[in-house]
Design a protein around this motif. Structure first.
Motif: not given
Ligand code: 1PX
Length: 214
Positions: A10, A46, A50, A56, A114, A146, A165
């Motif tokens: 990373l 992971l 996910f 997305d 994000a 978010l 996780l």
């Molecule tokens: C050392 C740590 C590294 C961790 C890496 C994690 C990478 C995570 C990438 C997350 C990117 C999320 C982009 C989300 C963009 C978004 O908000 N999209 C929504 C809105 O889009 P729209 O086009 O409808 O306006 C969309 O509805 C999202 C859908 C998918 C679900 C997003 C959930 C985001 C959770 C973020 C936490 C990730 C957990 C990672 C655990 C390590």
């Protein structure tokens, strides 16, 4: 843990964000996308739980990459030039998604939000107790950032995925940066760059009243 997790570190991913800010304090799009691509790769390692999140993120990365590969690629070199170009040419839906549903500005804003979560999550990891739960750090930082932009169903699915996780120390080792202590040190080095990218973009979007793009 899926195959391939052990093959990349990373550190290289977070280094991409150190290359984002230009001497003129502009945010370069290519290293920004490279950073996100590396993070998505890590996320895929992971587990499949996910995938809905990485799909997305990939969709949004590809939308902006397509602009970078188009005839207008120069206009999308930095976030500043993208905002200027799209606003000057009426390419952004400001009130409601209609003619320009996938503008660079609205798509970048989703990644920018994000990035705010990422910044808080990495800081939580860095300063957390040895055996603290990554799932708790993740959900607390998600709820404080978010989640405010996501509908109930997404928040619910995200909450379920976070439970998969591992503990903080296992997570830090998964990052492949060395020991947990070395990973913490690397986060301390990388975070100021991520914060700077976030701050510059936030100011730019605020200045142009773009922070609520539909
Ligand atoms: C050392 C740590 C590294 C961790 C890496 C994690 C990478 C995570 C990438 C997350 C990117 C999320 C982009 C989300 C963009 C978004 O908000 N999209 C929504 C809105 O889009 P729209 O086009 O409808 O306006 C969309 O509805 C999202 C859908 C998918 C679900 C997003 C959930 C985001 C959770 C973020 C936490 C990730 C957990 C990672 C655990 C390590």
């Amino acid at each position: 843990m899926a195959a391939g997790a052990e093959t990349f570190s990373l550190r290289e991913v977070l280094v991409a964000f150190t290359a984002c800010v230009s001497e003129q304090r502009e945010v370069r799009v290519d290293p920004y996308l490279a950073g996100w691509k590396g993070l998505v790769r890590f996320l895929n390692c992971l587990g499949t739980i996910f995938s809905f999140i990485s799909k997305d993120a990939v969709t949004k990365i590809e939308i902006i990459e397509n602009y970078r590969n188009s005839d207008q690629r120069e206009k999308y070199l930095t976030v500043q030039s993208m905002v200027e170009y799209e606003l000057a040419n009426g390419l952004v839906d400001l009130q409601k998604r209609s003619e320009h549903p996938d503008s660079g500005c609205r798509t970048f804003l989703r990644l920018h939000r994000a990035l705010h979560w990422l910044q808080m999550f990495l800081e939580g990891l860095r300063t957390g107790e040895d055996n603290s739960k990554t799932s708790v750090i993740c959900s607390e930082t998600y709820n404080a950032s978010l989640a405010n932009y996501h509908p109930w169903i997404i928040r619910k699915a995200a909450g379920v995925a976070f439970c998969a996780l591992p503990t903080r120390n296992t997570f830090l080792e998964t990052m492949n940066v060395g020991t947990a202590e070395e990973a913490v040190a690397m986060l301390g080095e990388a975070l100021p760059y991520i914060c700077e990218v976030y701050k510059i973009t936030e100011e730019l979007y605020a200045q142009h009243k773009l922070l609520d793009l539909p």
